[in-house]
Design a protein around this motif. Structure first.
Motif, PDB file in Angstrom:
ATOM      1  N   LEU A  21      -9.907  10.197 -12.257  1.00 43.77           N
ATOM      2  CA  LEU A  21      -9.612   8.775 -12.157  1.00 43.77           C
ATOM      3  C   LEU A  21      -8.183   8.476 -12.618  1.00 43.77           C
ATOM      4  CD1 LEU A  21     -11.248   6.438 -11.158  1.00 43.77           C
ATOM      5  CD2 LEU A  21     -11.975   5.956 -13.475  1.00 43.77           C
ATOM      6  N   GLU A  22      -7.745   9.240 -13.594  1.00 41.76           N
ATOM      7  CA  GLU A  22      -6.400   9.023 -14.123  1.00 41.76           C
ATOM      8  C   GLU A  22      -5.356   9.274 -13.031  1.00 41.76           C
ATOM      9  OE1 GLU A  22      -5.904   9.588 -18.000  1.00 41.76           O
ATOM     10  OE2 GLU A  22      -3.859  10.330 -17.978  1.00 41.76           O
ATOM     11  N   GLU A  23      -5.565  10.339 -12.270  1.00 42.85           N
ATOM     12  CA  GLU A  23      -4.597  10.644 -11.218  1.00 42.85           C
ATOM     13  C   GLU A  23      -4.648   9.605 -10.104  1.00 42.85           C
ATOM     14  OE1 GLU A  23      -4.343  14.967 -10.268  1.00 42.85           O
ATOM     15  OE2 GLU A  23      -5.529  15.101 -12.093  1.00 42.85           O
ATOM     16  N   ILE A  24      -5.886   9.125  -9.824  1.00 45.22           N
ATOM     17  CA  ILE A  24      -6.025   8.082  -8.799  1.00 45.22           C
ATOM     18  C   ILE A  24      -5.250   6.842  -9.228  1.00 45.22           C
ATOM     19  CG2 ILE A  24      -7.668   6.497  -7.705  1.00 45.22           C
ATOM     20  CD1 ILE A  24      -9.785   8.744  -8.108  1.00 45.22           C
ATOM     21  N   PHE A  25      -5.436   6.498 -10.490  1.00 43.99           N
ATOM     22  CA  PHE A  25      -4.776   5.326 -11.059  1.00 43.99           C
ATOM     23  C   PHE A  25      -3.251   5.465 -10.965  1.00 43.99           C
ATOM     24  CE2 PHE A  25      -2.939   3.693 -15.111  1.00 43.99           C
ATOM     25  CZ  PHE A  25      -3.129   2.346 -14.883  1.00 43.99           C
ATOM     26  N   LEU A  26      -2.752   6.610 -11.415  1.00 46.99           N
ATOM     27  CA  LEU A  26      -1.298   6.812 -11.394  1.00 46.99           C
ATOM     28  C   LEU A  26      -0.754   6.764  -9.975  1.00 46.99           C
ATOM     29  CD1 LEU A  26      -0.975   9.628 -14.075  1.00 46.99           C
ATOM     30  CD2 LEU A  26      -0.235   7.251 -14.260  1.00 46.99           C
ATOM     31  N   LYS A  27      -1.534   7.332  -9.057  1.00 45.57           N
ATOM     32  CA  LYS A  27      -1.084   7.373  -7.671  1.00 45.57           C
ATOM     33  C   LYS A  27      -1.040   5.960  -7.085  1.00 45.57           C
ATOM     34  CE  LYS A  27      -2.040   9.844  -3.380  1.00 45.57           C
ATOM     35  NZ  LYS A  27      -2.096   8.602  -2.613  1.00 45.57           N
ATOM     36  N   MET A  28      -2.078   5.163  -7.385  1.00 46.03           N
ATOM     37  CA  MET A  28      -2.110   3.799  -6.843  1.00 46.03           C
ATOM     38  C   MET A  28      -0.943   2.979  -7.369  1.00 46.03           C
ATOM     39  SD  MET A  28      -6.003   2.620  -6.798  1.00 46.03           S
ATOM     40  CE  MET A  28      -5.813   1.598  -5.389  1.00 46.03           C
ATOM     41  N   VAL A  29      -0.683   3.132  -8.663  1.00 45.33           N
ATOM     42  CA  VAL A  29       0.405   2.362  -9.266  1.00 45.33           C
ATOM     43  C   VAL A  29       1.749   2.837  -8.700  1.00 45.33           C
ATOM     44  CG1 VAL A  29       1.587   1.888 -11.438  1.00 45.33           C
ATOM     45  CG2 VAL A  29      -0.889   1.763 -11.325  1.00 45.33           C
ATOM     46  N   GLU A  30       1.873   4.156  -8.519  1.00 45.50           N
ATOM     47  CA  GLU A  30       3.094   4.724  -7.944  1.00 45.50           C
ATOM     48  C   GLU A  30       3.317   4.217  -6.523  1.00 45.50           C
ATOM     49  OE1 GLU A  30       3.355   9.087  -7.472  1.00 45.50           O
ATOM     50  OE2 GLU A  30       3.407   9.050  -9.668  1.00 45.50           O
ATOM     51  N   ASP A  31       2.245   4.258  -5.710  1.00 47.85           N
ATOM     52  CA  ASP A  31       2.352   3.786  -4.320  1.00 47.85           C
ATOM     53  C   ASP A  31       2.727   2.318  -4.291  1.00 47.85           C
ATOM     54  OD1 ASP A  31       1.655   6.256  -3.558  1.00 47.85           O
ATOM     55  OD2 ASP A  31      -0.377   5.761  -2.869  1.00 47.85           O
TER      56      ASP A  31
END
Ligand SMILES: Nc1ncnc2c1ncn2[C@@H]1O[C@H](COP(=O)(O)OP(=O)(O)OP(=O)(O)O)[C@@H](O)[C@H]1O
Ligand SMILES: [Mg+2]
Length: 312
Positions: A297-307
């Motif tokens: 979930l952490e990576e999903i979160f970081l990716k969404m914020v990055e995108d």
């Protein structure tokens, strides 16, 4: 039943859209998590929902009350623990709880009973006679959260309540909240700690730059964005030339942090892995270690914020 229903809620400070056209609903009897990086708009949303500030636009119905028209009616039914520490320096821990109970007109005997129970539940017995100003940061935070439970409420807002708590105090607080939800309380909870959101929340909204990027259960979020797996390969020797060998593999994103670590993100992990192993083998490159893990979930979160950053 819906507990919170916000439509097109916005709050601007000058040119900053702290909350930008948020529409969301929170069901009764749930923990709803608001997850986002610093400056995302979490605290501003809590202040809007608890009527501490007025929205620039939008509508807000909470517990069946029009929160913009009747803020005082709503305030009697909710509890809120804000992000900023708030305490009277010279008051002792027990007096803080007591005073809070008096503010909420909790009858005498009930007030004493509640105080004793909370001192116990929040591990405050040993420090009950200490003054707030002499407490550690984590102890002070525990008092701030505990005192909110001096009164009854239907809905509780917590803005990063676990900041400053050690792992055991943190877990205790989360379990305490879970139990309260079982008895019918609804909780709106902000954090930027993903494991915490995952442990506690029935639904999570990911927010950045005042916008909600996704709302779902922790599991659904993982399924929706987590088809991707992360494959980590550690090579025996530093081999920079590997970069050019692997550059043509489709359907994946490859990072080389050093010459020995290859990190691959892909939704086609089995296929990609087979191709990589073949290439490594053909070039006599030895592998020391290999692992494949679902993206968390952490990576999903970081990716969404990055995108979200790169789309703006
Ligand atoms: N009173 C204010 N005046 C001007 N700008 C504000 C005010 N309050 C918040 N902001 C701005 O609104 C944005 C959102 O702030 P907010 O405090 O809601 O973020 P947050 O998600 O709670 O962040 P954190 O994780 O750091 O607590 C930020 O850019 C902040 O600078
Ligand atoms: Mg905040």
């Amino acid at each position: 039943m819906l507990c919170i229903n916000a439509e097109s809620l916005s709050k601007s400070y000058g040119s900053v859209k702290a909350v930008n056209d948020i529409t969301m609903s929170v069901k009764s009897g749930q923990v709803f998590g608001f997850l986002g990086p610093n400056g995302a708009g979490k605290s501003t949303t809590i202040k809007l929902l608890t009527t501490l500030i007025q929205p620039s636009s939008g509508s807000l119905n909470i517990l069946g009350i029009d929160a913009i028209k009747n803020p005082l009616e709503l305030r009697h039914k909710i509890g809120v623990v804000l992000q900023q520490p708030s305490y009277e320096p010279t008051l002792t821990v027990e007096k803080s709880l007591e005073k809070y109970g008096m503010m909420w007109n909790v009858p005498n005997i009930e007030r004493k009973n509640r105080m004793e129970k909370l001192l116990e539940d929040f591990d405050l017995i040993e420090i009950r006679k200490k003054r707030n100003e002499d407490l550690s940061i984590g102890q002070r935070r525990r008092v701030q959260v505990a005192r909110e439970f001096m009164h009854d409420m239907d809905l509780l807002f917590l803005d990063e309540p676990t900041v400053g708590l050690d792992p055991s105090a943190r877990r205790k607080l989360l379990d305490y909240l879970k139990n309260k939800v079982k008895t019918g309380l609804t909780i709106f909870f902000t954090t930027h700690i993903l494991t915490e959101a995952e442990y506690l929340c029935d639904e999570i909204a990911i927010i950045d730059k005042g916008k909600i990027l996704a709302v779902d259960t922790p599991n659904a979020l993982k399924n929706r964005f987590g088809k991707e797996k992360t494959i980590k390969i550690h090579l025996l020797k530093n081999q920079q030339e590997i970069k050019s060998y692997l550059s043509d593999i489709p359907d994946c994103k490859i990072d080389f942090d050093t010459g020995t670590n290859i990190i691959i993100h892909s939704e086609q992990s089995e296929l990609v892995l087979m191709k990589i192993l073949k290439i490594l083998n053909e070039n006599d490159i030895e592998i020391d270690d290999l692992s494949a893990v679902p993206t968390n979930l952490e990576e999903i979160f970081l990716k969404m914020v990055e995108d979200n950053v790169s789309n703006n």
